[in-house]
Write a protein that holds these residues in place. Structure first.
Motif, PDB file in Angstrom:
ATOM      1  N   GLU A 101       0.829   3.810   1.912  1.00  0.00           N
ATOM      2  CA  GLU A 101       1.172   4.429   3.003  1.00  0.00           C
ATOM      3  C   GLU A 101       2.371   3.649   3.595  1.00  0.00           C
ATOM      4  O   GLU A 101       3.463   4.329   4.277  1.00  0.00           O
ATOM      5  CB  GLU A 101       0.149   4.273   4.021  1.00  0.00           C
ATOM      6  N   CYS A 114      -2.845   0.117   7.437  1.00  0.00           N
ATOM      7  CA  CYS A 114      -2.092   1.418   7.204  1.00  0.00           C
ATOM      8  C   CYS A 114      -2.020   2.437   8.204  1.00  0.00           C
ATOM      9  O   CYS A 114      -1.296   3.005   8.447  1.00  0.00           O
ATOM     10  CB  CYS A 114      -2.487   1.907   5.935  1.00  0.00           C
ATOM     11  N   HIS A 155       0.645  -1.223  -0.029  1.00  0.00           N
ATOM     12  CA  HIS A 155       0.080  -0.143   0.209  1.00  0.00           C
ATOM     13  C   HIS A 155       0.812   1.142   0.026  1.00  0.00           C
ATOM     14  O   HIS A 155       1.925   1.258   0.510  1.00  0.00           O
ATOM     15  CB  HIS A 155      -1.119   0.018   1.162  1.00  0.00           C
ATOM     16  N   CYS A 184      -6.309   2.083   4.995  1.00  0.00           N
ATOM     17  CA  CYS A 184      -7.116   0.665   5.395  1.00  0.00           C
ATOM     18  C   CYS A 184      -6.621   0.733   6.829  1.00  0.00           C
ATOM     19  O   CYS A 184      -5.761   1.304   7.517  1.00  0.00           O
ATOM     20  CB  CYS A 184      -6.801  -0.333   4.676  1.00  0.00           C
TER      21      CYS A 184
HETATM   22 ZN   LIG Z   1      -3.619   0.062   3.500  1.00  0.00          ZN
END
Ligand SMILES: [Zn+2]
Length: 142
Positions: free
Chosen positions: A74, A99, A72, A96
């Motif tokens: 992040e 993250c 991801h 999410c």
């Molecule tokens: Zn994430």
């Protein structure tokens, strides 16, 4: 939107948006940007595969199968700094749950997102750790 000067969250979001354009994921392009305590840019990142991995043909066809391999934005962003160095993170999609936990571990104080991600526990996590989590929908590059 004011035509004069971007706010810091808008500035960070514009950078995150540009980073998202580099994503190799054909379905969900996410970008992120980090600013330090003087509002200087630490860096930008986007979602994708680990550096150096070249996927075989057909890799992108099955969205569910490839999802677990995607790093991801992040997480890639947090690889650019150490805990306590970044104050602000902007992401084009709400972090999410995993993250959001990572951003908290890195001591991020303010998180701005553009699109809501409904299956995320980010709002609850932000409230518990007293991290600012705010939507920024107006910025110059949309
Ligand atoms: Zn994430």
């Amino acid at each position: 939107m004011s035509a004069s000067r971007l706010s810091i969250p808008q500035y960070a979001m514009a950078l995150a948006h540009v980073a998202s354009l580099r994503s190799e994921d054909p379905y969900r392009k996410v970008g992120a940007a980090a600013l330090d305590f003087d509002n200087r840019v630490i860096g930008t990142a986007y979602n994708g595969l680990a550096p150096g991995y070249n996927p075989p043909p057909g890799f992108w066809d099955d969205r569910d199968k490839r999802q677990k391999f995607m790093l991801h934005a992040e997480v890639n962003l947090c690889s650019l700094f150490r805990r306590g160095e970044a104050k602000i993170v902007a992401t084009t999609t709400m972090p999410c749950t995993a993250c959001m936990q990572t951003l908290c571990a890195y001591g991020i104080k303010e998180i701005y997102y553009r699109e809501i991600y409904h299956v995320s526990d980010a709002p609850e996590i932000a409230a518990l750790y007293q991290v600012k989590l705010e939507q920024v929908s107006e910025f110059p590059i949309c």
